[in-house]
Design a protein around this motif. Structure first.
Motif, PDB file in Angstrom:
ATOM      1  N   TYR A  53     -70.568   5.582 -79.260  1.00  8.77           N
ATOM      2  CA  TYR A  53     -70.739   4.455 -77.977  1.00  8.77           C
ATOM      3  C   TYR A  53     -71.793   5.352 -77.080  1.00  8.77           C
ATOM      4  CZ  TYR A  53     -69.717   1.238 -74.239  1.00  8.77           C
ATOM      5  OH  TYR A  53     -69.806   0.282 -73.334  1.00  8.77           O
TER       6      TYR A  53
ATOM      7  N   ALA B 261     -72.309  -2.035 -87.089  1.00  8.22           N
ATOM      8  CA  ALA B 261     -72.725  -0.875 -86.596  1.00  8.22           C
ATOM      9  C   ALA B 261     -72.441   0.290 -87.389  1.00  8.22           C
ATOM     10  CB  ALA B 261     -71.819  -0.614 -85.265  1.00  8.22           C
TER      11      ALA B 261
ATOM     12  N   TYR C  41     -65.756  -1.997 -76.131  1.00  4.75           N
ATOM     13  CA  TYR C  41     -67.051  -2.121 -77.010  1.00  4.75           C
ATOM     14  C   TYR C  41     -66.861  -0.875 -77.853  1.00  4.75           C
ATOM     15  CZ  TYR C  41     -71.675  -3.262 -78.256  1.00  4.75           C
ATOM     16  OH  TYR C  41     -72.779  -3.615 -78.775  1.00  4.75           O
ATOM     17  N   TYR C  42     -67.201  -1.059 -79.101  1.00  4.87           N
ATOM     18  CA  TYR C  42     -67.148  -0.325 -80.094  1.00  4.87           C
ATOM     19  C   TYR C  42     -65.996   0.523 -80.518  1.00  4.87           C
ATOM     20  CZ  TYR C  42     -72.187   0.318 -81.605  1.00  4.87           C
ATOM     21  OH  TYR C  42     -73.595  -0.078 -82.122  1.00  4.87           O
TER      22      TYR C  42
ATOM     23  N   LEU D 281     -69.094   4.009 -87.165  1.00  2.00           N
ATOM     24  CA  LEU D 281     -67.833   3.706 -86.492  1.00  2.00           C
ATOM     25  C   LEU D 281     -66.687   4.030 -87.599  1.00  2.00           C
ATOM     26  CD1 LEU D 281     -68.411   0.714 -84.490  1.00  2.00           C
ATOM     27  CD2 LEU D 281     -68.744   3.041 -83.799  1.00  2.00           C
TER      28      LEU D 281
ATOM     29  N   TYR E  44     -70.948  -4.580 -72.991  1.00  2.50           N
ATOM     30  CA  TYR E  44     -71.662  -3.286 -73.460  1.00  2.50           C
ATOM     31  C   TYR E  44     -72.148  -2.622 -71.940  1.00  2.50           C
ATOM     32  CZ  TYR E  44     -75.381  -0.362 -75.144  1.00  2.50           C
ATOM     33  OH  TYR E  44     -76.175   0.690 -75.311  1.00  2.50           O
TER      34      TYR E  44
ATOM     35  N   ASN F 218     -65.467   7.125 -82.384  1.00  2.00           N
ATOM     36  CA  ASN F 218     -66.342   5.770 -81.938  1.00  2.00           C
ATOM     37  C   ASN F 218     -66.669   6.012 -80.715  1.00  2.00           C
ATOM     38  OD1 ASN F 218     -65.458   4.656 -84.408  1.00  2.00           O
ATOM     39  ND2 ASN F 218     -63.841   3.284 -83.780  1.00  2.00           N
TER      40      ASN F 218
ATOM     41  N   TYR G 257     -66.924  -4.509 -85.573  1.00  2.00           N
ATOM     42  CA  TYR G 257     -68.430  -4.130 -85.407  1.00  2.00           C
ATOM     43  C   TYR G 257     -68.894  -4.035 -86.904  1.00  2.00           C
ATOM     44  CZ  TYR G 257     -67.395  -4.318 -80.441  1.00  2.00           C
ATOM     45  OH  TYR G 257     -67.024  -4.800 -79.268  1.00  2.00           O
TER      46      TYR G 257
END
Length: 531
Positions: free
Chosen positions: A329, A311, A301-302, A314, A71, A325, A308
């Motif tokens: 992010y 989260a 990431y994401y 998304l 991240y 996404n 995820y």
């Protein structure tokens, strides 16, 4: 009319390029010699050297400890440029058992992750010389600007460390240079049209130079791409967007007014706002393109909602899901930046930066033999004191002289310096954690402010004239003016020499040279606030 639209001669000037080469060679030697030291990752290299290699190796920043995506809260372009050096010269990380030879040649791994920053620093000196020459119509003043930047400790340390800020400085300066080239190109276009018989008072297209793709504002569009690259290093580059847009618009109004257009503001807005909008679109497209490693991978990431589940927002919808996404992010990263208030030993406030109130220690060691009972080796992100303590007087001087002469150069320099500094004063109201290296993109414009004032000293304009800084008086026949230029030239030469001597004195703590402790302590001024 031709004089009012005059620009720097676009033909090859061998002497100016030879002088430029000397300044750039000085910058290159200072930035490349001993680049592999100190050993290991110093300060935030621990993040950016690893992230650079992750981009080369995986296409996204990678956490090798947990074997998953990292991240991160900064865009990828600066880390890609660090990673390119690692790809070319090799990368090593003993903690995670990584040792990869370079594709071009193998050197010390530190050289691999620092060479990108060194090249960026050298190129930025080159750009400042050429930009200064165009602004001041003087090779001497252009070289003075480049030499002052080359001899600045703040710039030197950033050029020898794998951090992002030197890349941010480079792309912001390059975008400004493209705008200056755009200004010159547009003025030459109008000058040619007037010589061909254009009547600027005529209505509609009849009163404007011919169109066609050859006459598109290519340099302005290039500035949009370069500013997109700057934003793809750090988001703080976006503060220069309104400043650059205003400069482009004001310069267009200026050229039309000089050409004799009846309604320069109306015509400039009608003709140029679409081009500015297109430059903005190119900026956004360029920025998104730098995320191609993340967009084309499933590992970022994401990147995938399925990985995820906790989260919100998304999506795994084809194509649009990736952009959605990416937006989520960015929202998470923005939240991190706006709530970053954790105290740090080397944090500082914007009003301290130009005063060198709290520099950042990148490296410290007391080990090694130096011929004394105790030794010290430090890399301190510290501007060359004489130069940096000149910035505030230079800004006030540029404002005063620029207003008196109604000189567009002073306005451009001050506006860009403000774009690089003033937003941080606003963020300081929230108590946000910040560091002196946030001032990096403003540095070239601060140097230009110093050189602008030096140019005014070296070549003062006659009373009532609107001569640009650094330009000679009319005819050069007046003995008093000649004497003033001689004295001014001596003052300018003495100032640059003093900056060079100041730089030489502090050079050991810019590059981590091992010193006897007493010699190191003698360079720590302001009652030890530089420790």
């Amino acid at each position: 009319m031709r004089r009012r639209l005059a620009t720097v001669d676009a033909r090859l000037d061998v002497n100016s390029w030879l002088a430029t080469a000397v300044v750039v060679a000085i910058a290159a030697i200072l930035r490349l010699v001993g680049l592999s030291g100190p050993k290991g990752k110093i300060f935030d290299e621990i993040y950016y050297a690893r992230d650079g290699w992750g981009l080369v190796d995986k296409g996204v920043e990678w956490n090798y400890k947990d074997n998953g995506p990292s991240y991160v809260v900064h865009p990828p372009l600066g880390k890609w440029l660090i990673g390119l050096g690692e790809w070319a010269f090799g990368y090593s990380d003993a903690e995670h058992n990584i040792s990869v030879p370079g594709h071009l040649t193998t050197t010390a791994p530190e050289f691999g992750w620092r060479i990108g920053a060194a090249i960026a620093g050298i190129v930025s000196v080159l750009l400042l010389v050429r930009i200064g020459r165009r602004l001041f119509r003087s090779t001497t003043l252009g070289c003075a600007a480049g030499l002052l930047l080359a001899l600045d400790g703040f710039h030197l340390v950033l050029s020898r460390t794998a951090l992002l800020d030197i890349f941010l400085l480079l792309f912001v300066l390059a975008a400004f240079g493209a705008l200056v080239l755009d200004r010159d190109a547009r003025r030459r276009r109008w000058s040619r049209a007037l010589e061909a018989g254009l009547d600027p008072t005529a209505a509609g297209r009849a009163g404007r130079p011919a169109g066609g793709w050859r006459n598109w504002p290519w340099w302005r569009l290039a500035a949009g791409v370069l500013l997109g690259c700057a934003c793809a290093v750090k988001w703080s580059a976006v503060y220069f967007l309104p400043a650059f847009a205003l400069l482009a618009l004001f310069w267009e109004v200026g050229v039309r007014r000089s050409a004799g257009v009846r309604r320069p503001w109306r015509d400039a807005l009608l003709d140029e706002v679409p081009w500015l909008a297109l430059a903005g679109v190119l900026m956004v497209v360029t920025y998104v393109a730098t995320w191609s490693g993340w967009l084309l991978s499933d590992d970022g990431y994401y990147r995938l909602a399925a990985r995820y589940p906790n989260a919100e927002g998304l999506s795994d919808t084809p194509y649009l899901g990736a952009l959605n996404n990416l937006w989520e992010y960015h929202k998470a990263a923005y939240g991190f930046h706006t709530t970053l208030d954790k105290p740090h030993k080397y944090q500082s406030w914007p009003w301290q930066w130009l005063l060198l109130g709290r520099p950042v220690a990148f490296y410290w060691s007391g080990d090694g033999a130096c011929g004394a009972p105790t030794c010290a080796s430090e890399i301190l992100l510290l501007g060359t004191p004489l130069l940096w303590w000149s910035f505030l007087p230079a800004l006030f001087g540029a404002a005063w002289i620029g207003a008196a002469r109604r000189d567009w150069r002073a306005g451009a320099i001050l506006l860009c310096a403000a774009a690089g500094l003033l937003p941080w004063f606003w963020f300081a109201l929230d108590g946000r954690t910040m560091f002196s290296f946030y001032a990096a993109p403003a540095l070239p414009f601060l140097v230009l402010a110093v050189v602008y004032v030096l140019g005014a000293i070296a070549s003062p304009a006659p009373a009532g004239a609107r001569a640009p800084a650094g330009s000679p008086g009319p005819g050069g026949a007046d003995e008093d003016a000649a004497d003033r230029r001689l004295v001014g030239g001596v003052v300018v030469g003495a100032y640059v020499l003093l900056v060079a001597l100041c730089f030489a004195y502090f050079y050991p703590i810019f590059v981590g040279k091992l010193l006897p402790y007493a010699e190191w302590s003698a360079r720590i001024w302001l009652d030890g606030r530089w420790i």
